[in-house]
Scaffold this motif. Structure first.
Motif, PDB file in Angstrom:
ATOM      1  N   SER A   1      16.480  72.739   8.384  1.00 14.58           N
ATOM      2  CA  SER A   1      15.072  73.320   8.438  1.00 14.58           C
ATOM      3  C   SER A   1      14.030  72.261   7.564  1.00 14.58           C
ATOM      4  O   SER A   1      14.355  71.732   6.654  1.00 14.58           O
ATOM      5  CB  SER A   1      15.067  74.579   7.711  1.00 14.58           C
ATOM      6  N   ASP A   2      12.840  72.470   8.046  1.00 16.87           N
ATOM      7  CA  ASP A   2      11.761  71.660   7.544  1.00 16.87           C
ATOM      8  C   ASP A   2      11.673  72.100   5.994  1.00 16.87           C
ATOM      9  O   ASP A   2      11.508  70.914   4.888  1.00 16.87           O
ATOM     10  CB  ASP A   2      10.561  72.050   8.232  1.00 16.87           C
ATOM     11  N   GLU A   3      11.653  73.363   5.472  1.00 19.77           N
ATOM     12  CA  GLU A   3      11.693  73.544   4.123  1.00 19.77           C
ATOM     13  C   GLU A   3      12.757  72.937   3.392  1.00 19.77           C
ATOM     14  O   GLU A   3      12.674  72.670   2.284  1.00 19.77           O
ATOM     15  CB  GLU A   3      11.799  75.087   4.071  1.00 19.77           C
ATOM     16  N   ARG A   4      13.924  73.023   3.939  1.00 22.07           N
ATOM     17  CA  ARG A   4      15.260  72.426   3.234  1.00 22.07           C
ATOM     18  C   ARG A   4      15.057  70.935   3.073  1.00 22.07           C
ATOM     19  O   ARG A   4      15.126  70.294   1.925  1.00 22.07           O
ATOM     20  CB  ARG A   4      16.524  72.839   4.078  1.00 22.07           C
ATOM     21  N   ARG A   5      14.413  70.300   4.015  1.00 20.37           N
ATOM     22  CA  ARG A   5      14.042  68.769   3.871  1.00 20.37           C
ATOM     23  C   ARG A   5      13.069  68.484   2.571  1.00 20.37           C
ATOM     24  O   ARG A   5      13.247  67.531   1.812  1.00 20.37           O
ATOM     25  CB  ARG A   5      13.837  67.962   5.198  1.00 20.37           C
ATOM     26  N   ALA A   6      12.195  69.235   2.757  1.00 18.08           N
ATOM     27  CA  ALA A   6      10.792  69.407   1.657  1.00 18.08           C
ATOM     28  C   ALA A   6      11.610  69.784   0.262  1.00 18.08           C
ATOM     29  O   ALA A   6      11.317  68.926  -0.617  1.00 18.08           O
ATOM     30  CB  ALA A   6       9.935  70.653   1.906  1.00 18.08           C
ATOM     31  N   GLU A   7      12.642  70.510   0.156  1.00 10.45           N
ATOM     32  CA  GLU A   7      13.343  70.801  -1.134  1.00 10.45           C
ATOM     33  C   GLU A   7      14.118  69.702  -1.657  1.00 10.45           C
ATOM     34  O   GLU A   7      14.045  69.480  -2.623  1.00 10.45           O
ATOM     35  CB  GLU A   7      14.150  72.076  -0.725  1.00 10.45           C
ATOM     36  N   ALA A   8      14.687  69.018  -0.584  1.00  8.28           N
ATOM     37  CA  ALA A   8      15.557  67.791  -0.971  1.00  8.28           C
ATOM     38  C   ALA A   8      14.577  66.721  -1.263  1.00  8.28           C
ATOM     39  O   ALA A   8      14.967  65.977  -2.377  1.00  8.28           O
ATOM     40  CB  ALA A   8      16.426  67.261   0.289  1.00  8.28           C
TER      41      ALA A   8
END
Length: 471
Positions: free
Chosen positions: A60-67
């Motif tokens: 997900s986009d949010e997971r990549r942002a969190e990364a």
């Protein structure tokens, strides 16, 4: 015993059969041992990135942002270690506009990109059809980085790729590989295996990366000649390219300039990182009316800037990073002197084991002198006199380069008029060499292809997919 560094491939530390010594350019002391990667290492890294892309693109986009936010946190935690290592292998001072500044840039860019997004764009939403534009990741991104800002430029390449769902294989400069090896080891620990990989070795490894059929995009920062080779080797598979190449940035000082007030900005625009910056000021055209005052103000400011071993407190400039660049700066200054150039400051290599060349201001030179025509990439600035503004603009534009330019003066209307006539990807007014993560950056002419930073920069790591459906 010297510290031995390893490559990171598929989340694992990978040794090599042989290693090369990396030495401190300030004193020639041993910093560490760098693995010499092989074609087999490169194949393993690309295969790992290709496999990781299958799942990373679906995250997900949010997971990549969190990364990306996790990467920023890791960089903050390890800033003392990475900054010290950077000073040891690159030579820049730890303080000031040096290694800690560079690590701050790494954190700032990573944090900014974490907050970027690529929303679906609705092109048509009518009674008969709905048409959407989606941004899709490309695949494996190959990154080839230089030795002048090795960690920050690596972040510029890697983070937009990771944020948009791509995976990465990075090959750092053989002059400054250690900081990148350690940084990727740290970054990899907060990402799934294979999302970011690093291989080190000689230039041939970079050529193999740029021609690899499983690499979908190459991001390269470096010289124009090498950029042309990268572009040629990428042609067989029609790779996407972002090339940030050399610059021979011109600055024009207008006759109404308050040069005493502007001297500090002129100096750091030219001499940040000891002049080893693609977007640094490298040719200074000064009007007759303020020529002598400009020279005096610059010489006065420059004479107070300490240069020395970057690990010693108080030094604001360090050595040239490698012997080849050191010899080149000497050659260009000596050529200028042989053609009538006069040194106001510097002009003679400093004594000692390091690659120290002093801040050097050269006058009585014109276009046609190598120091003016070529990118010196060091602490030597030619100051060229002009009397006609149109002529100065023509000379500023009359090269293959087009990365940055600047104009300095007091009248806003004239400053804007000159800025609009200068041919460069970025034109500064009363400043130079200032970049920011939200502002697109790239060159024209032979100074580059494509842009980095901002919305346009992150979009460059994607392809467009149109979904067109009837209602």
């Amino acid at each position: 015993m010297a510290r031995t560094f390893e490559m990171t491939i598929n989340g694992q530390r990978v040794p090599a059969d042989s290693y090369v010594e990396i030495k401190n350019p300030a004193n020639r002391s041993l910093v560490g041992l760098c693995p010499i990667g092989t074609r087999e290492h490169l194949e393993a890294a690309v295969a790992a990135a290709k496999q990781a892309f299958v799942s990373w693109r679906a995250v997900s986009d949010e997971r990549r942002a969190e990364a990306c936010r996790a990467i920023a946190a890791t960089l903050i935690e390890h800033t003392p270690e990475l900054a010290t290592l950077l000073t040891q292998e690159q030579g820049k001072p730890l303080k000031g506009l040096g290694s800690e500044f560079e690590l701050g840039g790494c954190v700032g860019w990573t944090s900014f990109v974490a907050g970027q997004s690529l929303p679906v764009k609705v092109l048509e939403d009518g009674p008969k059809s709905r048409i959407e534009q989606h941004r899709m990741p490309i695949g494996v991104v190959g990154s080839i980085t230089p030795w002048n800002w090795p960690l920050m430029i690596a972040i510029w390449h890697i983070i937009p790729a990771v944020r948009t769902g791509n995976t990465v294989v990075i090959k750092p400069s053989p002059f400054t590989p250690l900081g990148t090896l350690r940084m990727i080891e740290l970054i990899s620990a907060v990402l799934p295996p294979g999302v970011v990989n690093v291989v080190t070795g000689e230039d041939q490894l970079g050529a193999e990366l740029s021609s690899h059929p499983d690499v979908g995009k190459i991001v390269f920062t470096g010289s124009i000649p090498t950029g042309k080779k990268v572009m040629a080797s990428a042609a067989a598979s029609l790779k996407a390219l972002t090339l940030e190449l050399g610059g021979n940035d011109a600055a024009i000082v207008l006759p109404d300039a308050d040069v005493e007030r502007l001297a500090e900005g002129l100096f750091w625009g030219a001499f940040i990182n000891s002049g080893q910056t693609c977007g640094a000021l490298k040719r200074l055209y000064v009007h007759d009316r303020v020529f002598d005052r400009t020279c005096a103000a610059l010489a006065n400011f420059a004479s107070r800037i300490p240069m020395g071993d970057g690990s010693e407190p108080g030094n604001l400039l360090g050595p040239l990073q490698n012997e080849r660049q050191y010899r080149r700066v000497i050659e260009l200054v000596e050529d200028a002197k042989s053609h009538g150039g006069r040194t106001l400051l510097g002009g003679t290599p400093l004594a000692g084991e390091g690659y120290f060349y002093p801040i050097t201001l050269v006058t009585d030179v014109e276009d046609g002198t190598r120091l003016v025509d070529e990118e010196q990439f060091g602490p030597a600035l030619p100051i060229v006199r002009y009397s006609d503004l149109d002529d100065a603009i023509q000379r500023a534009n009359g090269t293959q380069f087009g990365l940055c330019a600047s104009v300095w003066g007091s009248d806003r209307k004239t400053l804007r008029e000159v800025a609009e006539r200068l041919e460069a990807g970025t034109v500064f007014i009363n400043k130079h060499a200032e970049i920011a993560p939200h502002v697109p950056f790239g060159g024209i002419k032979q100074s580059g292809l494509g842009v980095e930073f901002g919305q346009e920069g992150i979009e460059a790591y994607t392809t467009i997919k149109i979904i067109n459906e009837p209602v």
